[in-house]
Enzyme design. Structure first.
Site, PDB file in Angstrom:
ATOM      1  N   ASP A   7       1.093  -1.407   0.569  1.00 38.89           N
ATOM      2  CA  ASP A   7      -0.132  -0.295   0.056  1.00 38.89           C
ATOM      3  C   ASP A   7       1.445   1.736   0.379  1.00 38.89           C
ATOM      4  O   ASP A   7       1.850   1.487   0.805  1.00 38.89           O
ATOM      5  CB  ASP A   7      -1.088   0.008   1.471  1.00 38.89           C
ATOM      6  N   GLU A   9       0.618   5.329   0.285  1.00 40.74           N
ATOM      7  CA  GLU A   9       0.460   6.557   0.293  1.00 40.74           C
ATOM      8  C   GLU A   9       0.634   7.786  -0.079  1.00 40.74           C
ATOM      9  O   GLU A   9       2.363   8.113  -0.400  1.00 40.74           O
ATOM     10  CB  GLU A   9       0.554   7.282   2.430  1.00 40.74           C
ATOM     11  N   HIS A 156      -5.583   4.056   6.843  1.00 40.51           N
ATOM     12  CA  HIS A 156      -4.860   4.855   6.105  1.00 40.51           C
ATOM     13  C   HIS A 156      -3.747   5.221   6.084  1.00 40.51           C
ATOM     14  O   HIS A 156      -3.282   6.484   5.687  1.00 40.51           O
ATOM     15  CB  HIS A 156      -5.630   6.137   5.861  1.00 40.51           C
ATOM     16  N   ASP A 161      -3.294  -0.262   6.325  1.00 45.49           N
ATOM     17  CA  ASP A 161      -4.013  -1.027   5.664  1.00 45.49           C
ATOM     18  C   ASP A 161      -3.536  -2.598   4.646  1.00 45.49           C
ATOM     19  O   ASP A 161      -4.380  -2.592   4.853  1.00 45.49           O
ATOM     20  CB  ASP A 161      -3.841   0.310   4.598  1.00 45.49           C
TER      21      ASP A 161
END
Length: 180
Positions: A7, A9, A156, A161
């Protein structure tokens, strides 16, 4: 199934204009999440020209990562080869892999590297197959549907996540009776 669940960000939604600010990943080996095999780092965001990028307030509001938090973090030029080594020849999984994979392809291209995992699996698409009569397949809803919870403060953030996405992937593959 042996995969790397990852994941990102970011500073925004465009792989061409925005930058990665955090990468998290876990390995799933033989259908089990291996917490000890993880990759987690903040990333100092830079523009394609190498100029420092500020994290917009609207992105900070989503993931909580501030300019101060990434000020001394390594840049993507350092992090990306390490992450690609971690992934190795594994297939990858992400929740909405088109988004994360798009950022990885653009970032790799900018740094003269290649993002080409042998397969990319998307837990959004798997959720749609496993729950065809449901309308929503975002990560919060999927976690609730599969009785998974985020670590405190983990939603988040990349590793938080990823922990839920990895468990969701394993359960979705079981539910769909897919073996690797």
């Amino acid at each position: 199934m042996n995969v790397v669940v990852f994941d990102l960000e970011t500073t925004g939604l465009s792989p061409e204009r925005d930058a990665i600010v955090e990468i998290g990943a876990l390995r799933v080996r033989d259908g089990r999440v291996v917490e000890a095999e993880r990759f987690e780092t903040l990333v100092r965001p830079l523009s394609a020209a190498g100029e420092p990028l500020r994290i917009p307030w609207y992105a900070q509001r989503v993931h909580g990562i501030s300019d101060e938090m990434v000020r001394n973090a390594p840049g993507l030029a350092q992090v990306l080869p390490e992450f690609l080594d971690f992934v190795g020849g594994s297939a990858v999984v992400a929740h909405n892999v088109g988004f994360d994979g798009g950022f990885m392809r653009a970032a790799a291209r900018r740094h003269g590297l290649v993002w080409s995992p042998p397969a990319e699996y998307c837990t959004v698409q798997l959720s749609r197959r496993a729950f065809p009569h449901e309308r929503s397949h975002n990560l919060d809803v999927l976690a609730q549907r599969l009785d998974l919870t985020f670590a405190p403060g983990g939603r988040h953030r990349s590793l938080g996540d990823v922990q839920v996405t990895a468990e969701a992937f394993v359960r979705l593959m079981e539910r769909l009776q897919v073996s690797g």
